[in-house]
Write a protein that holds these residues in place. Structure first.
Motif, PDB file in Angstrom:
ATOM      1  N   ARG A  47       0.812  -1.223   0.000  1.00  0.00           N
ATOM      2  CA  ARG A  47       0.000   0.000   0.000  1.00  0.00           C
ATOM      3  C   ARG A  47       0.844   1.270   0.000  1.00  0.00           C
ATOM      4  O   ARG A  47       0.299   2.364  -0.117  1.00  0.00           O
ATOM      5  CB  ARG A  47      -0.929  -0.002   1.209  1.00  0.00           C
ATOM      6  CG  ARG A  47      -1.937  -1.148   1.202  1.00  0.00           C
ATOM      7  CD  ARG A  47      -2.631  -1.305   2.529  1.00  0.00           C
ATOM      8  NE  ARG A  47      -3.461  -2.510   2.551  1.00  0.00           N
ATOM      9  CZ  ARG A  47      -4.002  -3.029   3.654  1.00  0.00           C
ATOM     10  NH1 ARG A  47      -3.789  -2.435   4.823  1.00  0.00           N
ATOM     11  NH2 ARG A  47      -4.733  -4.127   3.588  1.00  0.00           N
ATOM     12  N   ALA A  96      -6.502  -0.493   8.399  1.00  0.00           N
ATOM     13  CA  ALA A  96      -5.637   0.243   7.472  1.00  0.00           C
ATOM     14  C   ALA A  96      -5.322   1.618   8.049  1.00  0.00           C
ATOM     15  O   ALA A  96      -6.231   2.393   8.346  1.00  0.00           O
ATOM     16  CB  ALA A  96      -6.310   0.375   6.112  1.00  0.00           C
ATOM     17  N   LYS A 101      -9.898   1.689   6.518  1.00  0.00           N
ATOM     18  CA  LYS A 101     -10.713   0.616   5.958  1.00  0.00           C
ATOM     19  C   LYS A 101     -10.306  -0.716   6.584  1.00  0.00           C
ATOM     20  O   LYS A 101      -9.186  -0.855   7.081  1.00  0.00           O
ATOM     21  CB  LYS A 101     -10.554   0.562   4.436  1.00  0.00           C
ATOM     22  CG  LYS A 101     -11.179   1.755   3.715  1.00  0.00           C
ATOM     23  CD  LYS A 101     -11.012   1.653   2.213  1.00  0.00           C
ATOM     24  CE  LYS A 101     -11.651   2.851   1.510  1.00  0.00           C
ATOM     25  NZ  LYS A 101     -11.468   2.809   0.044  1.00  0.00           N
ATOM     26  N   THR A 103      -9.811  -5.015   6.594  1.00  0.00           N
ATOM     27  CA  THR A 103      -9.189  -6.011   5.720  1.00  0.00           C
ATOM     28  C   THR A 103      -9.983  -7.298   5.746  1.00  0.00           C
ATOM     29  O   THR A 103     -10.294  -7.829   6.816  1.00  0.00           O
ATOM     30  CB  THR A 103      -7.741  -6.293   6.153  1.00  0.00           C
ATOM     31  OG1 THR A 103      -6.987  -5.085   6.104  1.00  0.00           O
ATOM     32  CG2 THR A 103      -7.096  -7.327   5.242  1.00  0.00           C
ATOM     33  N   LYS A 121      -8.015  -5.343   1.133  1.00  0.00           N
ATOM     34  CA  LYS A 121      -8.614  -4.210   1.830  1.00  0.00           C
ATOM     35  C   LYS A 121      -9.999  -3.961   1.258  1.00  0.00           C
ATOM     36  O   LYS A 121     -10.191  -3.956   0.047  1.00  0.00           O
ATOM     37  CB  LYS A 121      -7.741  -2.967   1.684  1.00  0.00           C
ATOM     38  CG  LYS A 121      -8.215  -1.790   2.526  1.00  0.00           C
ATOM     39  CD  LYS A 121      -7.174  -0.689   2.588  1.00  0.00           C
ATOM     40  CE  LYS A 121      -6.986  -0.021   1.250  1.00  0.00           C
ATOM     41  NZ  LYS A 121      -6.151   1.206   1.351  1.00  0.00           N
TER      42      LYS A 121
END
Length: 238
Positions: A47, A96, A101, A103, A121
């Motif tokens: 990410r 996250a 958010k 996972t 995600k």
């Protein structure tokens, strides 16, 4: 990965070579096709490919050190086990660090041996743990439905497939349409799991969090729990 130090954007830290970082992530992503024990850690590091920092590079190098220490760890597929299909679903909540958010984690077993797994995600920001778990269950159900349709071509009918979930509220939403008034904030596309439950294509079963193997794909774990879950899914030194 370190359980107490989630990866952050770390804007003030020193930049690292983007091409080097992306090539390392690419190699690790290729390896996740057979080594799901590194799946969550690799996805978390992936990410930060736009502006990777020193802390992110250290996390990637830590994965390589782990792989160097466990070069022969792999999935074991013995033939003496019942021929059935079952799945495990799990989710963290707002794990996250960048956008809060959750996972999704999911595992599908055929003949009690792992054949498919997911770590992704979620596309929405869940408003509750129940919503995050429900979205994860719907995702897992989609993979189960695909496997069922594929196995029909070989003459196997896996009706009423067991999906193990460690969240009681999620199971109640799947089984009881009365809960719909409390779940209008969940997008309609995730409610198809109810239809499959009513058609008896799946059944949802409560499992204790300690025994939910999909937990391996949703968060960083301490060493003892990591080793226990890895052994539970059939990862052995080959």
């Amino acid at each position: 990965m370190e359980t107490s130090k989630p990866l952050l954007k770390d804007a003030e830290a020193e930049d690292v070579d983007v091409h080097l970082y992306r090539s390392m992530i690419g190699s690790l992503m290729y390896l996740t096709s057979s080594r799901l024990d590194i799946m969550f850690a690799v996805c978390a590091c992936a990410r930060f490919q736009v502006t990777p920092k020193v802390s992110h590079l250290h996390a990637v190098k830590r994965i390589f050190r782990y792989l160097k220490g466990q070069p022969k760890l792999g999935l074991w597929y013995p033939k003496d086990s019942p021929f059935d299909l079952e799945a495990y679903s799990d989710s963290d909540y707002a794990g996250a660090s960048l956008d809060k958010k959750s996972t999704t984690g999911g595992c599908q077993f055929l003949r009690s041996r792992l054949i498919s797994w997911q770590c992704k995600k979620q596309t929405i920001v869940a408003n509750s743990t129940t919503e995050a778990e429900y979205v994860a269950a719907a995702n897992c159900c989609g993979h189960v439905l695909w496997i069922q349709n594929q196995m029909l071509d070989y003459g196997y009918n896996f009706m009423n497939t067991k999906i193990f979930i460690d969240n009681e509220s999620t199971i109640c939403i799947v089984k009881n349409p009365v809960f719909y008034s409390k779940t209008k904030h969940i997008k309609i596309r995730h409610h198809f799991i109810r239809d499959l439950y009513e058609k008896r294509l799946i059944q949802v079963i409560k499992i204790h969090t300690d025994h939910n193997v999909a937990d391996l794909l949703t968060k960083a774990l301490d060493v003892s729990r990591f080793q226990f879950l890895a052994a539970s899914i059939g990862m052995l030194n080959l």
